[in-house]
Design a protein around this motif. Structure first.
Motif, mmCIF file in Angstrom:
data_model
loop_
_atom_site.group_PDB
_atom_site.id
_atom_site.type_symbol
_atom_site.label_atom_id
_atom_site.label_comp_id
_atom_site.label_asym_id
_atom_site.label_seq_id
_atom_site.Cartn_x
_atom_site.Cartn_y
_atom_site.Cartn_z
ATOM 1 N N ARG A 125 46.998 24.943 43.422
ATOM 2 C CA ARG A 125 47.869 23.964 43.335
ATOM 3 C C ARG A 125 49.698 23.410 42.708
ATOM 4 N N ARG A 126 49.472 25.601 42.375
ATOM 5 C CA ARG A 126 50.533 25.662 42.036
ATOM 6 C C ARG A 126 51.169 26.848 42.112
ATOM 7 N N LEU A 127 51.038 27.794 44.122
ATOM 8 C CA LEU A 127 51.061 28.459 43.867
ATOM 9 C C LEU A 127 52.314 29.224 43.677
ATOM 10 N N GLU A 128 53.762 28.405 43.543
ATOM 11 C CA GLU A 128 54.985 28.874 43.281
ATOM 12 C C GLU A 128 54.916 29.436 41.794
ATOM 13 N N VAL A 129 53.825 29.684 41.305
ATOM 14 C CA VAL A 129 54.311 30.361 39.675
ATOM 15 C C VAL A 129 53.517 31.930 40.006
ATOM 16 N N SER A 130 53.142 31.996 41.082
ATOM 17 C CA SER A 130 52.680 33.334 41.121
ATOM 18 C C SER A 130 53.607 34.307 41.905
ATOM 19 N N PHE A 131 54.860 33.285 42.836
ATOM 20 C CA PHE A 131 55.611 34.365 43.008
ATOM 21 C C PHE A 131 56.512 35.910 42.487
ATOM 22 N N ASP A 132 56.719 35.188 40.916
ATOM 23 C CA ASP A 132 57.326 36.349 39.996
ATOM 24 C C ASP A 132 56.529 36.956 39.219
ATOM 25 N N VAL A 133 55.603 36.732 39.251
ATOM 26 C CA VAL A 133 54.105 37.367 38.829
ATOM 27 C C VAL A 133 53.764 38.492 39.837
ATOM 28 N N ILE A 134 53.661 38.525 41.303
ATOM 29 C CA ILE A 134 52.989 39.201 41.844
ATOM 30 C C ILE A 134 54.586 40.212 41.932
ATOM 31 N N ALA A 147 43.513 36.776 42.987
ATOM 32 C CA ALA A 147 42.042 36.180 43.032
ATOM 33 C C ALA A 147 42.480 34.540 42.793
ATOM 34 N N VAL A 148 41.864 33.357 43.230
ATOM 35 C CA VAL A 148 41.571 32.160 43.847
ATOM 36 C C VAL A 148 41.108 31.671 43.136
ATOM 37 N N ASN A 149 41.260 30.815 41.404
ATOM 38 C CA ASN A 149 40.495 30.371 40.827
ATOM 39 C C ASN A 149 40.085 29.457 41.092
ATOM 40 N N ASP A 150 39.070 28.560 41.617
ATOM 41 C CA ASP A 150 38.451 27.339 41.333
ATOM 42 C C ASP A 150 38.354 26.101 40.980
ATOM 43 N N PHE A 151 39.791 25.645 40.844
ATOM 44 C CA PHE A 151 39.909 24.511 40.187
ATOM 45 C C PHE A 151 38.940 23.502 41.352
ATOM 46 N N PRO A 152 38.129 22.496 40.404
ATOM 47 C CA PRO A 152 37.820 21.406 41.012
ATOM 48 C C PRO A 152 38.344 20.681 41.990
#
Length: 204
Positions: A125-134, A147-152
């Motif tokens: 739902r918020r892929l953009e928050v991963s860019f800086d982390v990576i 790891a793609v966390n399984d949110f319902p």
């Protein structure tokens, strides 16, 4: 002087003691944006009582922390989470969960020191928050799996589409996980261990 009413100082509990068969212990960091499930993963998979540094969220965080997609979240990590899991009789992983908010990222440098590898938890739902982390992991040369966390209510995407969106190298593993489930979190860590082993073999 009578000290019978004083609290008794005890040593570590039996669950906190390293298995006598352990011959290697390595450090792994669990990273990701705010509210992606890092504390949940450490807590679900740790064989000891996890150390957490969660504090109640207050009005002061409004406009500072982006909690879109995690509106029901009432507490947040302000330093780190810590846990431990035995992958085998010989190999033990020390798990360090990082805080997700950008204002706490200055703590990451210390947590990355000596880390063998990392798990990047992702919320689709918020892929953009991963860019800086990576980007930070790549800058420091820390190997990682995603790891793609399984949110319902999170959208599902093909692995190839996620790889393109996150601009990941073809060799970086992407797995689906449920951070609430011990078995799923453990499988994610095993994927990281296999990936790190493959990188070691490739260098030989």
């Amino acid at each position: 002087m009578d000290f019978k009413s004083s609290d008794t100082i005890t040593g570590p509990s039996s669950e906190d003691v390293l298995p006598h068969t352990a011959t290697a212990a390595v450090k792994v960091v669990i990273v990701g944006g705010f509210g992606v499930g890092k504390t949940t993963m450490v807590g679900s998979v740790s064989e000891i009582r996890p150390l957490t540094t969660e504090e109640t969220m207050t009005q002061a965080g409004i406009g500072v922390d982006d909690n879109y997609g995690s509106d029901t979240k009432t507490a947040t990590t302000v330093a780190m989470d810590f846990g431990r899991i035995s992958i085998s009789e010989e190999l033990v992983l020390y798990l360090f969960g990082t805080p997700g908010q950008e204002r706490f990222w200055f703590l990451w440098n210390g947590l990355f020191e000596g880390a063998l590898g990392a798990v990047v938890l992702v919320d689709t739902r918020r892929l953009e928050v991963s860019f800086d982390v990576i980007g930070r992991l790549e800058e420091r040369g820390v190997p990682f799996v995603v790891a793609v966390n399984d949110f319902p209510d999170a959208p599902r995407h093909p692995v190839d589409a996620l790889r393109r969106a996150l601009d990941l190298d073809e060799v970086v593993p992407i797995v689906k996980c449920d951070a609430r489930q011990r078995a799923s979190s453990r499988d994610t860590l095993l994927t990281l261990m296999r990936y790190l082993h493959s990188l070691t073999v490739a260098r030989v």
